[in-house]
Write a protein that holds these residues in place. Structure first.
Motif, short mmCIF file in Angstrom:
data_model
loop_
_atom_site.label_atom_id
_atom_site.label_comp_id
_atom_site.label_asym_id
_atom_site.label_seq_id
_atom_site.Cartn_x
_atom_site.Cartn_y
_atom_site.Cartn_z
N PRO A 193 8.08 13.53 8.60
CA PRO A 193 8.19 12.46 7.59
C PRO A 193 8.17 11.09 8.27
N PHE A 194 7.75 10.08 7.53
CA PHE A 194 7.71 8.71 8.02
C PHE A 194 9.06 8.07 7.69
N VAL A 195 9.98 8.03 8.67
CA VAL A 195 11.36 7.63 8.40
C VAL A 195 11.69 6.30 9.07
N GLU A 196 12.69 5.63 8.52
CA GLU A 196 13.16 4.36 9.09
C GLU A 196 14.30 4.65 10.06
N VAL A 197 14.03 4.54 11.36
CA VAL A 197 15.03 4.88 12.38
C VAL A 197 16.00 3.74 12.61
N ILE A 226 0.86 -1.18 0.00
CA ILE A 226 0.00 0.00 0.00
C ILE A 226 0.90 1.24 0.00
N THR A 227 0.71 2.13 -0.96
CA THR A 227 1.58 3.30 -1.10
C THR A 227 0.75 4.58 -1.14
N ASN A 228 1.05 5.49 -0.22
CA ASN A 228 0.41 6.82 -0.17
C ASN A 228 -1.10 6.74 -0.32
N ARG A 269 -11.24 13.11 6.42
CA ARG A 269 -9.98 12.52 5.96
C ARG A 269 -9.68 11.26 6.79
N ALA A 270 -10.28 10.15 6.40
CA ALA A 270 -10.22 8.92 7.18
C ALA A 270 -8.84 8.27 7.13
N ASN A 271 -8.22 8.25 5.95
CA ASN A 271 -6.86 7.71 5.79
C ASN A 271 -6.03 8.72 5.01
N GLU A 272 -4.80 8.94 5.48
CA GLU A 272 -3.97 10.00 4.89
C GLU A 272 -2.56 9.48 4.66
N ASP A 273 -2.18 9.32 3.40
CA ASP A 273 -0.80 8.95 3.01
C ASP A 273 -0.27 7.75 3.79
N ILE A 274 -0.98 6.64 3.74
CA ILE A 274 -0.55 5.43 4.43
C ILE A 274 0.26 4.56 3.48
N SER A 275 1.46 4.18 3.92
CA SER A 275 2.34 3.32 3.12
C SER A 275 2.84 2.17 4.00
N ILE A 276 2.39 0.96 3.69
CA ILE A 276 2.84 -0.23 4.42
C ILE A 276 2.95 -1.40 3.46
N ASP A 277 3.80 -2.37 3.81
CA ASP A 277 3.89 -3.63 3.08
C ASP A 277 3.45 -4.75 4.02
N ILE A 278 2.69 -5.70 3.50
CA ILE A 278 2.25 -6.85 4.27
C ILE A 278 2.79 -8.09 3.57
N TYR A 279 3.47 -8.95 4.33
CA TYR A 279 4.17 -10.10 3.75
C TYR A 279 3.39 -11.40 3.97
N GLY A 326 -5.96 8.97 11.15
CA GLY A 326 -5.80 8.68 9.73
C GLY A 326 -4.39 8.47 9.26
N ASN A 327 -3.39 8.77 10.09
CA ASN A 327 -1.99 8.61 9.71
C ASN A 327 -1.36 7.44 10.45
N MET A 328 -0.43 6.76 9.77
CA MET A 328 0.39 5.75 10.42
C MET A 328 1.56 6.47 11.08
N VAL A 329 1.69 6.33 12.41
CA VAL A 329 2.73 7.08 13.12
C VAL A 329 3.92 6.20 13.50
N GLU A 330 3.72 4.88 13.56
CA GLU A 330 4.83 3.99 13.89
C GLU A 330 4.53 2.58 13.40
N VAL A 331 5.54 1.93 12.82
CA VAL A 331 5.44 0.54 12.37
C VAL A 331 6.73 -0.17 12.74
N ALA A 332 6.62 -1.32 13.38
CA ALA A 332 7.79 -2.12 13.73
C ALA A 332 7.32 -3.52 14.10
N ASP A 333 8.27 -4.43 14.29
CA ASP A 333 7.88 -5.76 14.75
C ASP A 333 7.39 -5.67 16.19
#
Length: 482
Positions: free
Chosen positions: A446-450, A7-9, A30-40, A371-378
């Motif tokens: 920005p949604f960055v990879e820390v 899912i991109t933007n 604005r229910a969903n805003e610029d959501i970018s995730i990958d599901i494996y 509506g925004n994804m603020v954090e993604v991790a295992d």
């Protein structure tokens, strides 16, 4: 791990009815805003957040139950040749028109951005909203063509599109058992020669990287999407309203099997299959002819699970499927989902408010706010080393029977959740954040990879750590500076 969904933007806006005939400005939720995730494949992706943050909407948009406003949702569970969607043929045949539409969308976005820049602080919310929508549409228009044409979007479009079309036709024919190996080899050689010819020229290589062999779910026809739906299923939140009260359990499960051509209507073999599916989901065979009102909440949820899994899907959205159940029944349903996942090699998007449940069942977790994804991790990283202040506040609210844990400081978020119709500028969380600074009020983070696999949307990532390496979250009471 192989990617199943990308899912991109992704944006989903719900238009609001105008208050009068003379109102010119259009407003949206604005229910969903610029959501970018990958599901494996084979993973359980947990999704948490407060009520109204857009979790359920995201699940339904991914399945195209709601039409997405902008962005792309790519599915890799089947090959393009196997599905042979019409939009690929259409894009390759009318490449010039798609490129012209992209250029027109880019100009519109550029004009909207220039207007906002000229107005400066005097730009109205409607002007800013229009700019964002135009920019999103420009991105979507580019992806519609670049994900199929690649570098030929900007160089050698006519001959490149013709070569790609011939290769695609041969690949589709091969998938249907009607291929001509010699013709396919000739078409591929011609395409390879064109790529060598244009490689390194202009921006060819840049756009070539955008090529994608996934299926764009938002561009499928109704018939094509219906065929894909056997791969993409959902377990709805309410087991009471999601079952037809006029149908028996057998009829409810059989409906999907007939729709997706597993069996013909009234096929006697279907009953054995349905009874076996019911038993796998903890339902006895004598329940086959009963109606939904004759079951408890937990049993109804098992019926919903049996209905979804009967068509052998690859991806299942579990939309708060245990939230309405007793704790003892919740554990049974969760264990059932785990067993079925391992047996059928399923992939889940697990939406829930219960952080303890999400921790138990999920491989990775995404945290949503307004509506925004603020954090993604295992899962281990989210609970061991949360980076976003909102995630920290959520985790501090988990009830526990451990004495030491129960004495930890609870972070109480002040204020109310802002309106999704007119959200705050900058970071949407800054109105309630205990670490907000002046930059948070002006600039969206920005949604960055820390660190590998850990993504965060926050300006204040450089924090001091204690002797154990854990981050120290110093609560900033006046929010004037960090």
């Amino acid at each position: 791990m192989k990617k199943l969904l990308s899912i991109t933007n992704l944006k989903k806006y719900f238009p609001l009815a105008k208050k009068s005939l003379f109102q010119k400005e259009q407003f949206y939720v604005r229910a969903n805003e610029d959501i970018s995730i990958d599901i494996y494949e084979g993973e359980t992706f947990g999704l948490v957040g407060e009520s109204g943050c857009g979790k359920s909407t995201l699940g339904r948009v991914i399945l195209q139950l709601y039409e997405q406003t902008a962005g792309t949702t790519m599915y890799y569970g089947r090959s393009l040749a196997e599905v042979a969607p019409k939009y690929v043929f259409d894009t390759l045949k009318r490449a010039d028109k798609y490129i012209a539409a992209w250029k027109k969308a880019e100009k519109k976005a550029s004009d909207a951005a220039a207007k906002c820049e000229a107005l400066g602080e005097g730009a109205s919310f409607h002007d800013l909203q229009t700019r964002n929508l135009c920019e999103a549409e420009a991105k979507s228009a580019l992806w519609r063509v670049a994900k199929i044409l690649g570098g030929f979007t900007v160089e050698g479009t006519a001959e490149g599109a013709a070569a790609l079309l011939e290769v695609y036709r041969q690949t589709v024919a091969e998938a249907k058992g009607k291929g001509n190996p010699e013709a396919k080899r000739t078409a591929e050689d011609k395409l390879g020669g064109l790529r060598v010819k244009y490689s390194g020229k202009g921006e060819f290589d840049k756009y070539e990287e955008m090529l994608d062999d996934g299926i764009d779910l938002s561009r499928l026809t109704v018939k094509e999407m219906r065929d894909i739906r056997r791969d993409l299923q959902i377990i709805f939140q309410d087991p009471y309203s999601s079952l037809n009260p006029r149908m028996t359990v057998g009829q409810i499960i059989e409906e999907g099997l007939v729709t997706h051509k597993f069996f013909k209507p009234h096929d006697k073999k279907a009953k054995d299959y349905i009874v076996n599916q019911m038993e796998e989901c903890g339902l006895q065979d004598y329940m086959y002819a009963r109606y939904p009102h004759q079951f408890s909440g937990g049993q109804r949820q098992r019926i919903c699970i049996a209905r979804s899994l009967a068509v052998k899907p690859k991806f299942v959205v579990c939309d708060e499927c245990v939230s309405a159940l007793d704790v003892s029944i919740q554990s049974q349903i969760i264990n059932l989902l785990q067993e079925l996942k391992e047996k059928e090699k399923l992939t889940y998007l697990f939406i829930s408010h219960n952080l303890s449940v999400v921790r138990y069942i999920s491989d990775r977790i995404g945290v949503m706010y307004l509506g925004n994804m603020v954090e993604v991790a295992d899962t281990d990283t989210i609970f061991r080393d949360p980076r976003h202040p909102y995630t920290v506040a959520l985790l501090s609210s988990i009830p526990t029977t451990d004495f030491e844990e129960s004495n930890r400081e609870r972070i109480i978020l002040g204020g109310n959740i802002p309106s999704p119709i007119k959200p705050p500028s900058g970071c949407k969380f800054h109105t309630r954040c205990y670490m907000a600074c002046d930059k948070c009020k002006r600039v969206p983070p920005p949604f960055v990879e820390v660190e590998p696999g850990h993504f965060v949307a926050c300006h204040n990532l450089d924090r001091k750590v204690d002797e154990n390496g854990k981050y120290l979250f110093e609560i900033n009471r006046d929010t004037s500076e960090l």
